[in-house]
Design a protein around this motif. Structure first.
Motif, PDB file in Angstrom:
ATOM      1  N   MET A 157      -5.640  91.937  40.332  1.00 59.24           N
ATOM      2  CA  MET A 157      -4.982  92.264  39.078  1.00 59.24           C
ATOM      3  C   MET A 157      -5.641  93.591  38.205  1.00 59.24           C
ATOM      4  SD  MET A 157      -4.843  88.354  37.694  1.00 59.24           S
ATOM      5  CE  MET A 157      -3.949  88.929  36.161  1.00 59.24           C
ATOM      6  N   LYS A 158      -6.772  94.219  38.861  1.00 58.15           N
ATOM      7  CA  LYS A 158      -7.344  95.335  38.389  1.00 58.15           C
ATOM      8  C   LYS A 158      -7.684  95.316  36.933  1.00 58.15           C
ATOM      9  CE  LYS A 158      -4.810  98.111  41.594  1.00 58.15           C
ATOM     10  NZ  LYS A 158      -5.951  98.200  42.708  1.00 58.15           N
ATOM     11  N   ALA A 159      -8.255  94.184  36.677  1.00 57.94           N
ATOM     12  CA  ALA A 159      -9.026  93.904  35.353  1.00 57.94           C
ATOM     13  C   ALA A 159     -10.043  94.965  35.042  1.00 57.94           C
ATOM     14  CB  ALA A 159      -9.520  92.689  35.170  1.00 57.94           C
ATOM     15  N   ASP A 160     -10.175  95.411  33.645  1.00 55.49           N
ATOM     16  CA  ASP A 160     -11.249  96.218  33.519  1.00 55.49           C
ATOM     17  C   ASP A 160     -12.038  95.662  32.258  1.00 55.49           C
ATOM     18  OD1 ASP A 160      -9.477  97.025  31.229  1.00 55.49           O
ATOM     19  OD2 ASP A 160      -8.930  98.851  32.476  1.00 55.49           O
TER      20      ASP A 160
ATOM     21  N   ILE B 148      -8.536  79.870  46.937  1.00 53.52           N
ATOM     22  CA  ILE B 148      -8.274  81.073  46.450  1.00 53.52           C
ATOM     23  C   ILE B 148      -9.403  81.537  45.684  1.00 53.52           C
ATOM     24  CG2 ILE B 148      -7.143  82.101  44.698  1.00 53.52           C
ATOM     25  CD1 ILE B 148      -5.315  81.803  47.191  1.00 53.52           C
ATOM     26  N   ASP B 149      -9.860  82.962  46.166  1.00 56.39           N
ATOM     27  CA  ASP B 149     -10.948  83.527  45.429  1.00 56.39           C
ATOM     28  C   ASP B 149     -10.476  83.863  44.107  1.00 56.39           C
ATOM     29  OD1 ASP B 149     -13.272  85.207  44.377  1.00 56.39           O
ATOM     30  OD2 ASP B 149     -13.765  85.582  46.474  1.00 56.39           O
ATOM     31  N   THR B 150     -10.685  83.360  42.929  1.00 59.19           N
ATOM     32  CA  THR B 150     -10.221  83.889  41.600  1.00 59.19           C
ATOM     33  C   THR B 150     -10.868  85.090  41.158  1.00 59.19           C
ATOM     34  OG1 THR B 150     -10.030  81.538  40.914  1.00 59.19           O
ATOM     35  CG2 THR B 150      -9.958  83.114  39.349  1.00 59.19           C
ATOM     36  N   LEU B 151     -12.084  85.335  41.328  1.00 60.25           N
ATOM     37  CA  LEU B 151     -12.716  86.708  40.921  1.00 60.25           C
ATOM     38  C   LEU B 151     -11.987  87.762  41.599  1.00 60.25           C
ATOM     39  CD1 LEU B 151     -16.460  86.188  40.510  1.00 60.25           C
ATOM     40  CD2 LEU B 151     -14.942  86.680  38.895  1.00 60.25           C
ATOM     41  N   GLU B 152     -11.547  87.670  42.990  1.00 60.06           N
ATOM     42  CA  GLU B 152     -11.140  88.560  43.795  1.00 60.06           C
ATOM     43  C   GLU B 152      -9.745  88.992  43.161  1.00 60.06           C
ATOM     44  OE1 GLU B 152      -9.836  89.943  48.329  1.00 60.06           O
ATOM     45  OE2 GLU B 152     -10.789  87.990  47.831  1.00 60.06           O
ATOM     46  N   VAL B 153      -8.774  87.682  42.997  1.00 63.67           N
ATOM     47  CA  VAL B 153      -7.807  88.112  42.287  1.00 63.67           C
ATOM     48  C   VAL B 153      -7.708  88.786  40.915  1.00 63.67           C
ATOM     49  CG1 VAL B 153      -5.564  86.770  41.279  1.00 63.67           C
ATOM     50  CG2 VAL B 153      -6.836  86.128  43.543  1.00 63.67           C
TER      51      VAL B 153
END
Length: 276
Positions: free
Chosen positions: A237-240, A227-232
């Protein structure tokens, strides 16, 4: 009164970061200290600085372009107007420690050109020269980020070690924007994975109950190594605002991914690095 420090190295990136710092200061009701620093060295074993500026003498205004812009912008805001101080100092004579000991510093904000080949080195330099010396959170503002609004803050950690005080600090920050605060759980290296039911029980009884922020959520990240954690976190998750603990919970791997390998694949967002 509490203050935030803006690192001013006379670069466009620091000017860009200062614009957000002013918005943040106005929302949480704290003052601003503009710290005029020498330019970071890009190649050094001891993470030093280049030219040494005079030590702190007092809080006399130096009237740099950044401060003039901040003073103009703050007068346009109808609400809280922070006091803005400007200081010029070096980082080699304990000036950062002195500044922090004489002021209640909430966090340090630094701008960064995230697309430079040496971006990761600049992050590590900032951590060593700023966060490690005054032990307060460091917020990195990417040069391409222009939202100036936090709607979804994601704290990547192991739920068992998230730190109640840290979560309360983040909840206070999230309150300023009525933002969602997500604890994205990923088991620390070498520790057993948590079952979902166990994690929800810990989150509800030990974290959420004691923090009392209505928009605090738990997200269990897939433990699959593929799993690509950064992509997730950033894309799905659309973190800002991405929140990490210095040197903990995959910190080195994720920052290397973000600033060296894959930054161009995502919409860069600010990173808040918490002291370990």
């Amino acid at each position: 009164m509490k203050s935030i420090i803006i690192i001013n190295d006379q670069s466009p990136e620091s000017e860009h970061a200062a614009a957000f710092a002013l918005i943040l200061a106005q929302r949480i009701g704290v003052n601003i200290i503009v710290a005029n620093l020498p330019v970071l060295k890009l190649t050094t074993d001891e993470y030093g600085w280049t030219d040494t500026l005079p030590e702190i003498i007092n809080a006399v205004s130096i009237d740099t372009k950044m401060v003039k812009n901040l003073l103009e912008r703050k007068m346009l805001h109808p609400g809280f107007k922070p006091v803005i101080q400007e200081l010029s100092f070096s980082c080699e004579n304990g000036d950062l420690y002195k500044l922090a000991s004489e002021n209640e510093i909430l966090l340090v904000i630094k701008g960064l050109d995230e697309f430079l080949p040496e971006a990761l080195l600049n992050v590590n330099l900032a951590i060593n020269n700023l966060l490690h010396k005054i032990h307060v959170p460091l917020m990195i503002i990417p040069s391409s980020w222009s939202d100036n609004e936090l709607k979804r803050m994601v704290y990547l950690t192991d739920l068992r070690f998230c730190g109640l005080g840290m979560v309360k600090f983040l909840a206070n920050l999230a309150t300023c924007w009525d933002a969602n605060l997500v604890i994205a759980h990923s088991s620390a290296s070498g520790l057993p994975q948590m079952e979902i039911n166990q994690a929800e029980e810990v989150f509800n009884q030990e974290v959420s109950h004691n923090v009392g922020y209505k928009k605090l959520f738990l997200n269990m990240l897939d433990q699959n190594e593929c799993i690509d954690t950064l992509e997730v976190v950033v894309s799905e998750m659309k973190a800002d605002l991405l929140i990490l603990v210095d040197q903990h919970f995959h910190f080195n791997f994720l920052t290397q991914q973000y600033f060296k390998d894959k930054c161009s694949l995502y919409k860069p967002v600010p990173i808040l690095i918490l002291p370990s």
